[in-house]
Design a protein around this motif. Structure first.
Motif, PDB file in Angstrom:
ATOM      1  N   TRP A  41      39.192  51.351  52.417  1.00 39.47           N
ATOM      2  CA  TRP A  41      38.321  50.826  51.350  1.00 39.47           C
ATOM      3  C   TRP A  41      37.605  51.949  50.606  1.00 39.47           C
ATOM      4  CZ3 TRP A  41      32.924  51.077  50.839  1.00 39.47           C
ATOM      5  CH2 TRP A  41      32.394  50.308  49.808  1.00 39.47           C
ATOM      6  N   GLY A  42      37.066  52.889  51.337  1.00 43.62           N
ATOM      7  CA  GLY A  42      36.230  53.903  50.696  1.00 43.62           C
ATOM      8  C   GLY A  42      36.892  55.225  50.441  1.00 43.62           C
ATOM      9  N   GLY A  43      38.143  55.411  50.884  1.00 41.19           N
ATOM     10  CA  GLY A  43      38.780  56.692  50.709  1.00 41.19           C
ATOM     11  C   GLY A  43      40.134  56.631  50.035  1.00 41.19           C
ATOM     12  N   VAL A  44      41.099  56.001  50.680  1.00 40.82           N
ATOM     13  CA  VAL A  44      42.483  56.038  50.198  1.00 40.82           C
ATOM     14  C   VAL A  44      42.621  55.381  48.837  1.00 40.82           C
ATOM     15  CG1 VAL A  44      44.850  55.346  50.690  1.00 40.82           C
ATOM     16  CG2 VAL A  44      43.362  56.140  52.550  1.00 40.82           C
ATOM     17  N   GLY A  45      42.126  54.160  48.701  1.00 42.90           N
ATOM     18  CA  GLY A  45      42.307  53.440  47.438  1.00 42.90           C
ATOM     19  C   GLY A  45      41.087  53.418  46.549  1.00 42.90           C
ATOM     20  N   ALA A  46      40.065  54.210  46.881  1.00 41.66           N
ATOM     21  CA  ALA A  46      38.823  54.178  46.109  1.00 41.66           C
ATOM     22  C   ALA A  46      38.990  54.880  44.766  1.00 41.66           C
ATOM     23  CB  ALA A  46      37.691  54.825  46.902  1.00 41.66           C
ATOM     24  N   VAL A  47      38.121  54.517  43.839  1.00 43.36           N
ATOM     25  CA  VAL A  47      38.091  55.127  42.510  1.00 43.36           C
ATOM     26  C   VAL A  47      36.909  56.082  42.467  1.00 43.36           C
ATOM     27  CG1 VAL A  47      37.880  54.714  40.033  1.00 43.36           C
ATOM     28  CG2 VAL A  47      39.137  53.092  41.468  1.00 43.36           C
ATOM     29  N   PHE A  48      37.180  57.348  42.188  1.00 46.02           N
ATOM     30  CA  PHE A  48      36.137  58.375  42.206  1.00 46.02           C
ATOM     31  C   PHE A  48      35.715  58.799  40.800  1.00 46.02           C
ATOM     32  CE2 PHE A  48      38.161  58.686  46.327  1.00 46.02           C
ATOM     33  CZ  PHE A  48      37.088  58.859  47.186  1.00 46.02           C
ATOM     34  N   ARG A  49      36.493  58.512  39.811  1.00 53.72           N
ATOM     35  CA  ARG A  49      36.142  58.922  38.450  1.00 53.72           C
ATOM     36  C   ARG A  49      35.301  57.821  37.792  1.00 53.72           C
ATOM     37  NH1 ARG A  49      41.360  57.144  38.599  1.00 53.72           N
ATOM     38  NH2 ARG A  49      41.983  55.574  37.056  1.00 53.72           N
ATOM     39  N   PRO A  50      34.428  58.166  36.867  1.00 50.87           N
ATOM     40  CA  PRO A  50      33.567  57.174  36.208  1.00 50.87           C
ATOM     41  C   PRO A  50      34.337  56.336  35.192  1.00 50.87           C
ATOM     42  CG  PRO A  50      33.142  59.344  35.310  1.00 50.87           C
ATOM     43  CD  PRO A  50      34.103  59.546  36.433  1.00 50.87           C
ATOM     44  N   ASP A  51      35.228  55.502  35.685  1.00 55.16           N
ATOM     45  CA  ASP A  51      36.082  54.662  34.847  1.00 55.16           C
ATOM     46  C   ASP A  51      35.859  53.209  35.248  1.00 55.16           C
ATOM     47  OD1 ASP A  51      38.047  53.327  33.460  1.00 55.16           O
ATOM     48  OD2 ASP A  51      39.628  54.767  33.906  1.00 55.16           O
ATOM     49  N   CYS A  55      37.760  50.745  38.058  1.00 59.13           N
ATOM     50  CA  CYS A  55      36.976  50.168  39.153  1.00 59.13           C
ATOM     51  C   CYS A  55      37.158  48.661  39.236  1.00 59.13           C
ATOM     52  CB  CYS A  55      35.501  50.517  38.963  1.00 59.13           C
ATOM     53  SG  CYS A  55      35.091  52.242  39.323  1.00 59.13           S
ATOM     54  N   ARG A  56      37.179  47.990  38.078  1.00 57.37           N
ATOM     55  CA  ARG A  56      37.375  46.543  38.099  1.00 57.37           C
ATOM     56  C   ARG A  56      38.782  46.175  38.543  1.00 57.37           C
ATOM     57  NH1 ARG A  56      33.712  46.595  33.627  1.00 57.37           N
ATOM     58  NH2 ARG A  56      35.415  46.990  32.166  1.00 57.37           N
ATOM     59  N   ALA A  57      39.745  47.052  38.271  1.00 53.54           N
ATOM     60  CA  ALA A  57      41.118  46.774  38.698  1.00 53.54           C
ATOM     61  C   ALA A  57      41.265  46.946  40.205  1.00 53.54           C
ATOM     62  CB  ALA A  57      42.088  47.700  37.958  1.00 53.54           C
ATOM     63  N   ALA A  58      40.533  47.865  40.796  1.00 52.89           N
ATOM     64  CA  ALA A  58      40.612  48.091  42.246  1.00 52.89           C
ATOM     65  C   ALA A  58      39.634  47.158  42.947  1.00 52.89           C
ATOM     66  CB  ALA A  58      40.301  49.553  42.560  1.00 52.89           C
ATOM     67  N   THR A  59      39.996  45.881  42.997  1.00 54.22           N
ATOM     68  CA  THR A  59      39.063  44.857  43.484  1.00 54.22           C
ATOM     69  C   THR A  59      38.782  44.983  44.977  1.00 54.22           C
ATOM     70  OG1 THR A  59      40.947  43.367  43.724  1.00 54.22           O
ATOM     71  CG2 THR A  59      39.674  43.224  41.675  1.00 54.22           C
ATOM     72  N   HIS A  60      39.717  45.519  45.756  1.00 50.56           N
ATOM     73  CA  HIS A  60      39.547  45.593  47.202  1.00 50.56           C
ATOM     74  C   HIS A  60      39.253  47.017  47.679  1.00 50.56           C
ATOM     75  CE1 HIS A  60      40.770  41.436  47.591  1.00 50.56           C
ATOM     76  NE2 HIS A  60      41.874  41.693  46.883  1.00 50.56           N
ATOM     77  N   HIS A  61      38.794  47.848  46.782  1.00 52.89           N
ATOM     78  CA  HIS A  61      38.487  49.228  47.138  1.00 52.89           C
ATOM     79  C   HIS A  61      37.157  49.627  46.510  1.00 52.89           C
ATOM     80  CE1 HIS A  61      42.516  49.766  48.805  1.00 52.89           C
ATOM     81  NE2 HIS A  61      42.995  49.176  47.714  1.00 52.89           N
ATOM     82  N   ALA A  62      36.604  50.703  47.038  1.00 53.79           N
ATOM     83  CA  ALA A  62      35.296  51.154  46.571  1.00 53.79           C
ATOM     84  C   ALA A  62      35.400  51.807  45.204  1.00 53.79           C
ATOM     85  CB  ALA A  62      34.700  52.141  47.573  1.00 53.79           C
ATOM     86  N   CYS A  63      34.267  51.762  44.489  1.00 55.93           N
ATOM     87  CA  CYS A  63      34.173  52.408  43.190  1.00 55.93           C
ATOM     88  C   CYS A  63      33.067  53.453  43.269  1.00 55.93           C
ATOM     89  CB  CYS A  63      33.879  51.379  42.092  1.00 55.93           C
ATOM     90  SG  CYS A  63      33.525  52.129  40.480  1.00 55.93           S
TER      91      CYS A  63
END
Length: 344
Positions: A41-51, A55-63
């Motif tokens: 949730w917080g690492g592999v599929g997370a979104v790290f850039r301010p986009d 972030c809304r597309a990655a519903t099951h991962h952290a933003c």
């Protein structure tokens, strides 16, 4: 008989029978599953850039992009954006003073004027109004500098008050002992939030408009008086732990009462209660989050300001709270380790 080694003791505790082995393996499996879910949730599929779209597309991962986008608002609150170098510098000054004060080698008289100059510089940088700096009212201070300042200044004012209350509660004068005990029991009988409300809303009703102190000063005073009651009981516990025979021996040597307290009793009492004092410091640091209810936006309040009014990033409160939890954990863990080092 040979004493069993630590490794044998661990094996016996974890795998000393079928039931223990099954519980150990089950707990390990649960821990690994939680760890994998957290990493996914917080690492592999997370979104790290301010986009925000990503972030809304990655519903099951952290933003974590919300931190990259809002970190200045989280750390400095409502302070003017183009002036945020000032609270950053003021915070650096305060941290430098704390680092110097934490080292026993620097516990000398020059530390006192250094703190006076440092506090003056902190206020001048935060407040402004000199040297071409824009004036920023205390209502716009916030974020991490306000959190650290509230904890440091309230504890700095509370410690001498708490020390006086502890000594007063052990006084042989009935009036002094009763007044100190009444104050401690009264303050400890009410929650901090009620003290903050009284300092923020009741004091302005009792004091004329021309003489009303700033809201930040009122909050600091309330926190200091509240914390002093708890520190007084901690210090009193240390005073009671010093054997009476040492006091009698010091008096027999011709030492005066205050000399006995200053050179014999207090050094031992304060050393005894170092763990409890560190615990009180950590509690006060976390209690600063309550000042949000009276209109001062420290770290947790700054998070509400940063995300509450922005519909684009509002859905990502969880990541913001995890970031603040990490900041608080670093500060509290650092205080805990310093307390252990100071004991040694």
């Amino acid at each position: 008989m040979r004493r069993p080694t630590a490794a044998v003791d661990w094996r016996a505790d974890l795998f000393g029978g079928p039931v223990r082995s099954a519980c150990t393996l089950g707990l390990v499996a649960v821990f690994l599953w939680i760890a994998w879910q957290a990493i996914a949730w917080g690492g592999v599929g997370a979104v790290f850039r301010p986009d925000a779209e990503a972030c809304r597309a990655a519903t099951h991962h952290a933003c974590w992009g919300v931190i990259a986008e809002k970190w200045r608002s989280l750390l400095f609150g409502r302070y003017p954006f183009d002036q945020q170098w000032r609270p950053a510098t003021a915070l650096a000054v305060l941290v430098a003073l704390l680092a110097a004060s934490a080292w026993p080698r620097f516990w000398r008289w020059p530390l006192v004027p250094a703190w006076i100059a440092g506090i003056a510089l902190f206020v001048l940088l935060m407040r402004g109004g000199w040297g071409g700096l824009e004036t920023v009212p205390t209502g716009r201070w916030g974020g991490l500098p306000l959190t650290v300042a509230l904890a440091v200044f309230s504890l700095g004012a509370a410690f001498p008050i708490g020390l006086a209350l502890a000594l007063g509660r052990r006084s042989q004068l009935p009036v002094v002992r009763t007044v100190c005990a009444s104050y401690i029991e009264l303050i400890r009988g009410v929650p901090l939030i009620s003290v903050l409300f009284m300092a923020s809303f009741l004091v302005p009703l009792l004091v004329p408009q021309a003489f009303q102190p700033d809201v930040l000063l009122r909050v600091l005073t309330g926190m200091a008086l509240f914390t002093a009651a708890y520190l007084a009981e901690i210090i009193r516990g240390g005073l009671q732990a010093v054997p009476r025979g040492q006091v009698d021996a010091a008096v027999a040597l011709g030492m005066r009462r205050w000399q006995v307290q200053r050179t014999v009793v207090l050094p031992q009492a304060l050393r005894i209660v170092v763990p409890a004092l560190v615990n009180a410091v950590i509690g006060t640091l976390k209690d600063t989050s309550l000042v949000t209810v009276v209109g001062l936006f420290e770290l947790t309040g700054a998070l509400g300001l940063a995300l509450g009014g922005d519909p684009v990033w509002r859905p990502f409160y969880l990541e913001g709270y995890l970031f603040l939890a990490a900041v608080y954990w670093v500060m509290c863990f650092g205080l805990s380790r310093y307390g252990r080092w100071l004991e040694r």
